[in-house]
Motif scaffolding. Structure first.
Motif, PDB file in Angstrom:
ATOM      1  N   GLU A 213       5.039  -0.260   3.314  1.00  0.00           N
ATOM      2  CA  GLU A 213       6.160   0.006   2.412  1.00  0.00           C
ATOM      3  C   GLU A 213       6.239   1.504   2.176  1.00  0.00           C
ATOM      4  O   GLU A 213       5.306   2.108   1.639  1.00  0.00           O
ATOM      5  N   CYS A 214       7.356   2.111   2.580  1.00  0.00           N
ATOM      6  CA  CYS A 214       7.417   3.567   2.593  1.00  0.00           C
ATOM      7  C   CYS A 214       8.550   4.143   1.752  1.00  0.00           C
ATOM      8  O   CYS A 214       8.705   5.370   1.677  1.00  0.00           O
ATOM      9  N   THR A 216      11.916   3.040  -1.424  1.00  0.00           N
ATOM     10  CA  THR A 216      12.338   2.153  -2.508  1.00  0.00           C
ATOM     11  C   THR A 216      13.022   0.890  -1.956  1.00  0.00           C
ATOM     12  O   THR A 216      13.560   0.905  -0.841  1.00  0.00           O
ATOM     13  N   ASP A 246       2.684  -1.710  -0.503  1.00  0.00           N
ATOM     14  CA  ASP A 246       2.053  -0.396  -0.659  1.00  0.00           C
ATOM     15  C   ASP A 246       2.589   0.384  -1.851  1.00  0.00           C
ATOM     16  O   ASP A 246       1.852   1.158  -2.471  1.00  0.00           O
ATOM     17  N   ARG A 247       3.848   0.208  -2.176  1.00  0.00           N
ATOM     18  CA  ARG A 247       4.453   0.888  -3.329  1.00  0.00           C
ATOM     19  C   ARG A 247       4.608  -0.051  -4.527  1.00  0.00           C
ATOM     20  O   ARG A 247       5.213   0.312  -5.530  1.00  0.00           O
TER      21      ARG A 247
END
Length: 561
Positions: A213-214, A216, A246-247
């Motif tokens: 997850e990179c 929004t 990840d976020r």
């Protein structure tokens, strides 16, 4: 070491000015695919044993999953053996499709088909990495070379399926790290794979993973909508999502991705998975449920789900985990407890759920209301009232609620921790029900003599006080009034009844009544409570319990003086 944000750069957005997903709503459940037995398993410090895998499998089937990814059989002998155990043991229901993952390499694809030989329905999930960092730094290949890997993998998948005609096959392709890949290029690769499979008549699933997850969730939704608008043969494919956390936004990304056009969701129970975890299917499904949408999974026995997940993964569940954690329906705050208690008393069986601070009914997940209200130093009268009412059948008047909560709060502050329902009851007994200095009523006689008493009741009462028998006589309008007057005459106290309440106990002791009384004795307020099978006896003992406190205080002052 340094903490320097300039080391990083923002993930590029998608050029889509007329996005439609913000106008959409989630009105139906997606197609669910559990990856607990593959993605979830490979993320464990200690991978599941065969027994643990079988227990997880049985749970997933019981919950209602129709698609379950069961392993990576070409990469692991235990995974291969597990797939065989499911097929050879006839453990796969007719309406459940198993799925296996494989890289786009011929020997691995061949091994995957060998593992699934004899399955009635199965999905072959092939993937290769497409992001710039994977292309340039891992594989050292250009875009055409990466696309060729995907196309060749799709051909092998198609060719080997023809060798096993008795199985109902579906094909799935993932451009790994879709969320980090240029959306135009990811779509180009998927179009090339779809072209290989389009004439086979097999269902085609295109899975778009946020492998890492990179960015929004809204940007991921833009990526999904752009893909759905521009991919060829959209009407002939199922668009699937596989988001990671990840976020901390895997669920939000999946929800917005479905709003953007996706049909299917891959994830794990309670979010187990690599790094910060996979998309949590339980939470997303319960989010739908809380909005009146059928999640098409049966999550009514949440404690069983947690028990199996913890047993199979050796990972304890956080007490604040959405919907499932031990404390998620628990209110310590006094104002929250009061609001919950009031709402629960008004909640009708035939109306939509409307209870403050509780987004869903805990009973829907097999939870009892005993865990909703828990008491510590932050709690107020609402929480104490809830516990005493629901656990012990006490319907406290408001002035009693205030006094009892102060005593419980003081005890919680003293131990700097939580007070259990049993401890609350013990405090209630000690402060209200226990006779002061053994001041317990033995017997009484109540009569009415119109000639001598002007129609008033005459009371003769005997009670123990400090080991001695004391007799009181008095007259009044009813037993309590007669007792108050008799106490005043006997001890010389000024006694006035300020408030009184009584009710039948309804917690397995319906043969008893309980009475609450607030007295003013010599201008000081005292509270007394008593329970008895006879309501008159309970009322008089409550008066004695309150009035005796004044005598005890006076005696203590005399000794001190």
């Amino acid at each position: 070491m340094s903490f320097d944000h300039r080391k990083y750069q923002a993930t590029p957005g998608v050029a889509i000015s007329d996005r439609q997903w913000p106008n959409n709503s989630l009105t139906t459940a997606p197609i669910w695919c559990s990856v607990d037995l593959r993605d979830g398993n490979q993320a464990l410090v200690e991978p599941m044993t065969v027994d643990q895998k079988l227990r997880m499998w049985d749970l997933l089937v019981k919950l209602g999953f129709k698609q379950i990814e069961v392993g990576f059989p070409s990469a692991s002998q235990p995974d291969f053996d597990f797939v065989r155990a499911l097929i050879d043991g006839n453990r796969i229901p007719e309406d459940v499709t198993i799925q296996v993952l494989t890289q786009a390499r011929e020997e691995l694809i061949a091994r995957s088909y060998e593992a699934m030989d004899g399955a009635k329905k199965a999905i072959v999930h092939v993937y290769n990495s497409t992001s710039p960092v994977q292309r340039e730094r891992v594989f050292g290949m250009d875009k055409e070379g990466i696309k060729a890997i995907g196309v060749q993998g799709a051909r092998w998948v198609k060719e080997y399926a023809e060798k096993y005609p008795n199985t109902e096959w579906s094909f799935q392709y993932s451009p790994e790290s879709f969320s980090s890949t240029e959306v135009e290029y990811a779509t180009e690769v998927c179009d090339a794979v779809i072209a290989e499979w389009h004439d086979t008549g097999k269902p085609i699933i295109i899975n778009l993973p946020a492998t890492v997850e990179c960015t929004t969730p809204n940007v991921f939704a833009d990526q999904v909508e752009w893909f759905c608008r521009n991919v060829k043969h959209r009407q002939d494919i199922i668009v699937s999502l596989h988001t990671h956390n990840d976020r901390g936004c895997a669920i939000a990304a999946a929800e917005l991705g479905v709003m953007a056009g996706a049909d299917r969701i891959e994830g794990t129970l309670l979010g187990n998975g690599e790094r910060t975890g996979n998309m949590d299917i339980v939470t997303m499904a319960m989010n739908l449920y809380s909005q009146g949408v059928d999640p098409e999974l049966d999550l009514s026995q949440m404690d069983e789900i947690i028990a199996v997940a913890e047993h199979c993964t050796n990972i304890p569940l956080h007490p604040r985990h959405p919907y499932a954690g031990d404390l998620v329906f628990t209110a310590f705050s006094g104002s929250h407890q009061d609001a919950i208690r009031k709402c629960m008393s008004k909640q009708g069986d035939d109306e939509h759920w409307q209870v403050a601070y509780l987004p869903i009914d805990p009973a829907d997940l097999g939870r009892t209301y005993e865990a909703v209200i828990r008491i510590n130093s932050q709690s107020g009268k609402g929480g104490v009232t809830w516990v005493l009412e629901n656990d012990y059948g006490l319907n406290l008047p408001r002035w009693m609620q205030i006094d009892a909560s102060r005593k419980v709060q003081a005890a919680a502050e003293e131990i700097s921790g939580e007070i259990s329902p049993q401890q609350i009851w013990e405090l209630f007994e000690e402060n209200y029900l226990k006779p002061v200095d053994g001041c317990a009523m033995q017997n009484f006689a109540l009569s009415q003599d119109n000639a001598e008493n002007d129609g008033r009741d005459a009371l003769k009462l005997i009670f123990d006080y400090q080991g001695k028998s004391v007799e009181i006589t008095g007259q009044g309008e009813g037993a309590i009034s007669a007792l108050v007057n008799g106490w005043r005459d006997h001890y010389g106290d000024t006694v006035e009844i300020l408030d009184y309440s009584e009710h039948a106990l309804n917690s397995g002791t319906s043969s008893q009544a309980i009475a609450y009384v607030m007295l003013s004795v010599n201008n000081t307020r005292y509270i007394g409570v008593a329970a008895h099978r006879d309501v008159v006896s309970a009322s008089m003992q409550a008066v004695i319990n309150a009035a005796a406190q004044s005598q005890a205080e006076a005696e203590s002052q005399r000794k001190a003086g």
